[in-house]
Design a protein around this motif. Structure first.
Motif, short mmCIF file in Angstrom:
data_model
loop_
_atom_site.label_atom_id
_atom_site.label_comp_id
_atom_site.label_asym_id
_atom_site.label_seq_id
_atom_site.Cartn_x
_atom_site.Cartn_y
_atom_site.Cartn_z
N ASP B 199 0.82 -1.22 0.00
CA ASP B 199 0.00 0.00 0.00
C ASP B 199 0.85 1.27 0.00
O ASP B 199 0.60 2.23 0.75
N GLY B 200 1.90 1.24 -0.80
CA GLY B 200 2.73 2.44 -0.95
C GLY B 200 3.75 2.69 0.14
O GLY B 200 4.46 3.68 0.11
N LYS B 201 3.78 1.81 1.15
CA LYS B 201 4.74 2.00 2.24
C LYS B 201 5.74 0.85 2.30
O LYS B 201 5.37 -0.30 2.02
N ALA B 202 6.97 1.16 2.71
CA ALA B 202 7.97 0.09 2.91
C ALA B 202 7.52 -0.73 4.09
O ALA B 202 7.29 -0.22 5.18
N GLU B 422 13.91 14.40 7.47
CA GLU B 422 13.70 13.31 8.43
C GLU B 422 14.46 12.04 8.04
O GLU B 422 14.28 11.00 8.67
N LEU B 423 15.28 12.12 7.02
CA LEU B 423 16.05 10.97 6.48
C LEU B 423 15.13 9.92 5.87
O LEU B 423 15.47 8.75 5.78
N GLN B 424 13.97 10.36 5.44
CA GLN B 424 13.02 9.46 4.79
C GLN B 424 13.15 9.61 3.27
O GLN B 424 13.24 10.73 2.76
N SER B 425 13.18 8.48 2.58
CA SER B 425 13.30 8.52 1.12
C SER B 425 11.95 8.88 0.51
O SER B 425 10.98 9.18 1.23
N THR B 426 11.86 8.82 -0.80
CA THR B 426 10.58 9.13 -1.43
C THR B 426 9.58 7.98 -1.28
O THR B 426 8.43 8.11 -1.66
N ILE B 427 10.04 6.84 -0.72
CA ILE B 427 9.09 5.77 -0.36
C ILE B 427 8.74 5.94 1.12
O ILE B 427 9.65 5.85 1.96
N PRO B 428 7.48 6.18 1.45
CA PRO B 428 7.13 6.33 2.87
C PRO B 428 7.56 5.10 3.67
O PRO B 428 7.37 3.97 3.20
N GLY B 429 8.16 5.34 4.83
CA GLY B 429 8.57 4.22 5.67
C GLY B 429 9.94 3.66 5.34
O GLY B 429 10.44 2.79 6.04
#
Lengths: 252, 651
Positions: B199-202, B422-429
């Motif tokens: 669902d779009g999240k790692a 936040e050190l988050q990539s373009t993939i949420p999670g």
């Protein structure tokens, strides 16, 4: 400029997996540059085996600059081969002569079972570290780094002990397969520093108990471990470990 | 139209991080137990993050390909770690460390991230000391410092020439404690094969056990990649043999943007290559430039005589030595940043002044004669003894008596997966820390800043920022991956990739293709690049990749230890990543930091930046195997810093 080269014969321990019985196999290599490292020589052999559709020799290695502690070969009867204060990856072919037969074996230690060929399983070291090889401090909430001065001599000696790379050469060399030098290096490092002193006795007790449980032998003070340690960790640290261990026993 | 939101908090630069922490979402202790975090890689960034998250109460699953987390390649960092403590009272401040890092990175990094890095730097030193890291000390008992390139102050803390080892063992000890307590489930000798998106999240990863070959799925509420850089794409580098780019590459192919892939660092002081079967290159620490002087012969005939073995460096009198860094950069001298020092060495060598006894002649001298005369051999031995010993073991030459031979080589990659504040990539999670992300070093990293960034991310940044995401995950219960279709599909994909590799059944080893790729990249995407060469590189890499899939040979089988299969998996990814690097280098029509385009140089041969057009982060989006990647731009805005041409000639 033409590099000096040598021809060599290798007797290498081959073992399919932990359960199979192993045996030596013989290989010949020609025109090996004396400037290449021992592992680069093995690379050449492996590349040759692959081209002959044979399975290459499995061995552990990673950083190839003497610090990760992954490489672990017993060469001509010595841990890390015929030179002092080096790891296998720092050994160079100029230490061998033309026509020489070189015998390569894995660490032979009951607590480090062979996984395949020259690879061994050193999980036992991990378990010893998990039993007490740390200062029980969590991230954050610690004082300024300069709040507690530490005598330079103590910091230097702690650094001498902390140089251990966890390769297992000491255990492989010890006739009792004792891990005392490995445990002593960590216990001594932390006992020398005020931050680690607080739980020094407890640490010694827990790490030794885990070492015994995992089947490592006792120390009989032959000093062979110190001779083969690639980082020159001194036997004196074992004396400090014994002191901490004794204190722990008196206290309990 | 960009899709990139850097999420930099509002407010003054110096207040941003405090404000962020004051207002971010946190997860309460009872909920932390219900949250699984996957951390891949156990170097400084991964080991520190895994330990810190576990201490906080999260359930952590950590993974490394080595037989122990202690062996991650952070261990090989020699020289030191920067922090703005100002213990030597030489005028250091958080702002100055921030400024030096931005300038050192040639104004291609994100201001707010770099400021935060400088801000938390001091806490790292405090933490390491508390863990029992035996930093070098003065006779007073207080901590000692030394200088590194690109700075006018002494802000580098060190533990002999083994600072990386000691800091990693500190993080490893904290991690071991958490493993022992049951808060971290550690998976050694395990390699990441894919990242699973639900669902779009790692939501987890698929791994291969390097002993048994078992392919397995692992669920997590978030995934942290701390898998290091991709410098080994060049085959020869200072990286460990196993260091690879596969985790970040899998993430890229799953939708994470890849930022500035062309920004690689070439370290000026490595031992030159000796022959065809060379497997890696060994770094000689930048700290040596504190006391060593770099030179080549002034006269071409002397250089020729040295290359022919008819003359020794000791035979050349001082007046016939060209100390070219001191000559060109009087203010910083031998301590100019790495990109500048590397290019200067190449310039001399290209012009026929190299000293190495091989066809390329690629080598210059790093000489300690002067320091030994000034300070005595004992002092030099105390400072660099282990490095000198390492040099002697490799070259069979004694650097106390004859100068070291050195030459630049690939060392570090500033590029990496794009991350927000936040050190988050373009993939949420999916979070990315340490060398694996792109964030803090712009187009060139300063010495002793990699350890700082890895530990900053691992101890003090990610454990906070990840909670702002996880706070929304507390209502999602832990799942069994076997029950999720996405995991099954990913596992099948991994198995079919392995089967595809095994069934090529050609006649060349993975190493052969790796070496060939390395040659293309070093020649055309290395220290100096141009449009023609980059276009050729793209075509050559495509052709090599095609041949790889037609002619690769892997002996053995898949359900046992098979180093050839491991290598083939990694090389398959490098063969794609190398092409993206060339794309990025081609699209950036300027020179900045480690990225030097020959078309964009000043008359003096210095890098020519083009801020009007290229002051942005290039973030590439994967569009499919046969399609060109799409470029997204994150504009870089400097509020606090006046952007200048980098100058190391005058203070």
């Amino acid at each position: 400029m033409a590099h000096k080269t040598i021809n060599i014969k290798l007797k290498v321990w081959r073992q399919k997996d932990a359960k199979s019985k192993g045996a030596f196999e013989t290989y010949e290599l020609k025109n090996i540059s004396v400037d290449s490292s021992f592992l680069e020589m093995l690379d050449v052999l492996n590349e040759k085996l692959v081209s002959e559709n044979k399975e290459p020799i499995a061995y552990d290695h990673d950083c190839r600059e003497g610090i990760c502690g992954m490489c672990s070969l017993f060469i001509n009867g010595r841990a890390h081969g015929p030179d002092d204060l080096i790891t296998t990856c720092q050994l160079h072919m100029r230490k061998f002569s033309d026509g020489e037969t070189i015998v390569i074996e894995p660490w032979r230690v009951g607590s480090f079972p062979v996984i395949k060929d020259l690879m061994v399983d050193r999980t036992a070291y991990e378990k010893i570290m998990q039993a007490g090889g740390f200062v029980s401090v969590s991230t954050g909430g610690v004082p300024d780094a300069n709040a507690i001065p530490i005598p330079k001599e103590d910091a230097d000696e702690a650094m001498d002990a902390a140089a251990c790379i966890g390769c297992g050469a000491c255990v492989a060399t010890c006739k009792n397969s004792s891990a005392m030098l490995f445990v002593a290096a960590k216990v001594s490092q932390l006992a020398l520093l005020p931050q680690g002193k607080v739980e020094a006795s407890r640490r010694a007790k827990n790490m030794i108990a885990k070492m015994d449980e995992l089947g490592f032998g006792n120390c009989s003070n032959t000093g062979a471990c110190e001779m083969e340690c690639p980082k020159g960790i001194s036997l004196a640290h074992i004396a400090r470990l014994n002191r901490e261990f004794l204190t722990a026993n008196i206290k309990s | 139209m960009t899709k990139l939101d850097s999420k930099v908090p509002k407010g003054k630069l110096k207040d941003k991080w405090s404000n962020y922490k004051a207002h971010q979402n946190l997860v309460n202790p009872a909920n932390k137990r219900k949250i699984d975090v996957i951390v891949v890689g156990t170097g400084l960034a991964g080991g520190a993050a895994a330990a810190s998250l576990a201490e906080m109460g999260f359930k952590v699953k950590a993974f490394c390909y080595q037989d122990s987390p202690r062996r991650a390649h952070s261990i090989a960092a020699q020289g030191g770690i920067n922090a703005a403590k100002n213990y030597p009272n030489d005028g250091d401040t958080i702002y100055r460390l921030f400024y030096d890092t931005i300038k050192g990175g040639d104004y291609r990094s994100r201001e707010a991230n770099v400021y935060r890095l400088a801000e938390v730097s001091n806490a790292i030193i405090d933490q390491a000391v508390a863990q029992g890291v035996p930093f070098a000390r003065e006779y007073s008992g207080y901590l000692d410092n030394r200088s590194f390139g690109g700075a006018l102050v002494s802000r580098t803390f060190y533990a002999r020439g083994q600072t990386g080892q000691q800091l990693l063992l500190g993080a490893y000890s904290a991690l071991s404690r958490q493993i022992g307590l049951g808060n971290v489930e550690m998976h050694n000798r395990t390699e990441l094969m894919d990242i699973v998106i639900v669902d779009g999240k790692a939501r987890g990863i698929v791994t291969r056990n390097l002993i048994t070959g078992e392919i397995k799925s692992h669920f997590g509420h978030a995934v942290v990649l701390a898998t290091g850089g991709y410098g080994n794409v060049f085959y020869l580098s200072t990286n460990a043999m196993g260091s690879n780019g596969s985790a970040v590459w899998k993430a890229y192919k799953r939708g994470a943007f890849f930022a500035n892939p062309a920004f690689v660092q070439i370290h000026p002081t490595c031992i030159p290559r000796h022959g065809e079967f060379q497997s890696k290159l060994t770094l000689m620490s930048e700290s040596l430039r504190n006391d060593g002087r770099i030179w080549v012969p002034k006269k071409k005939e002397d250089a020729e005589a040295i290359r022919a073995g008819k003359m020794r460096p000791e035979d050349i009198p001082d007046e016939d030595r060209d100390f070219y860094l001191e000559r060109r950069y009087p203010a910083f001298g031998n301590l100019v940043p790495r990109d500048v020092a590397s290019r200067a060495a190449k310039e001399r060598t290209d012009n026929g002044f190299g000293i190495e006894k091989n066809e390329s002649g690629e080598g210059v001298y790093l000489d300690f004669k002067y320091a030994i005369e000034r300070l005595g051999k004992d002092v030099i031995e105390a400072r660099y003894g282990n490095l000198f010993q390492m040099y002697e073991k490799i070259t069979d030459e004694n650097p106390y008596e004859t100068p070291m031979r050195i030459y630049p080589t690939i060392h570090y990659t500033m590029g990496g997966l794009w991350v927000d504040y936040e050190l988050q990539s373009t993939i949420p999670g999916l979070f990315v820390t340490g060398e694996a992300n792109f964030s803090d070093h712009g187009a060139n990293r300063l010495g002793a800043s990699a350890l700082m960034q890895g530990l900053a991310d691992g101890y003090f940044v990610l454990p906070y920022t990840i909670q702002n995401y996880l706070a929304y995950e507390i209502t999602n219960p832990r799942k069994n991956p076997a029950e999720l279709e996405e995991f099954k599909k990913a596992e099948e994909g991994v198995k079919s990739q392995i089967n595809r590799l095994m069934s090529v059944k050609g006649n060349k080893s993975a190493d052969y293709y790796h070496r060939e790729l390395g040659k293309i990249l070093w020649d055309k995407v290395g220290m100096a690049r141009n449009e023609k060469g980059l276009k050729e590189a793209i075509e050559e890499i495509k052709a090599l990749r095609k041949e790889f899939w037609e002619n690769l040979h892997i002996p053995g089988n898949t359900n046992t230890v098979n180093p050839e299969l491991e290598k083939a998996n990694r090389v398959a990814d490098f063969l794609e990543l190398g092409e993206l690097m060339a794309y990025d280098a081609l699209s950036r029509n300027e020179s900045c930091g480690g990225h030097f385009r020959e078309e964009y140089a000043t008359e003096e041969g210095e890098a020519m930046r083009r801020d009007d057009e290229y002051m942005y982060v290039a973030a590439w989006e994967y569009k499919g195997d046969d399609k060109e990647p799409e470029l997204h731009k994150e504009p870089l805005e400097y509020e606090e810093i006046e952007v200048k041409t980098r100058n190391y000639k005058t203070a």
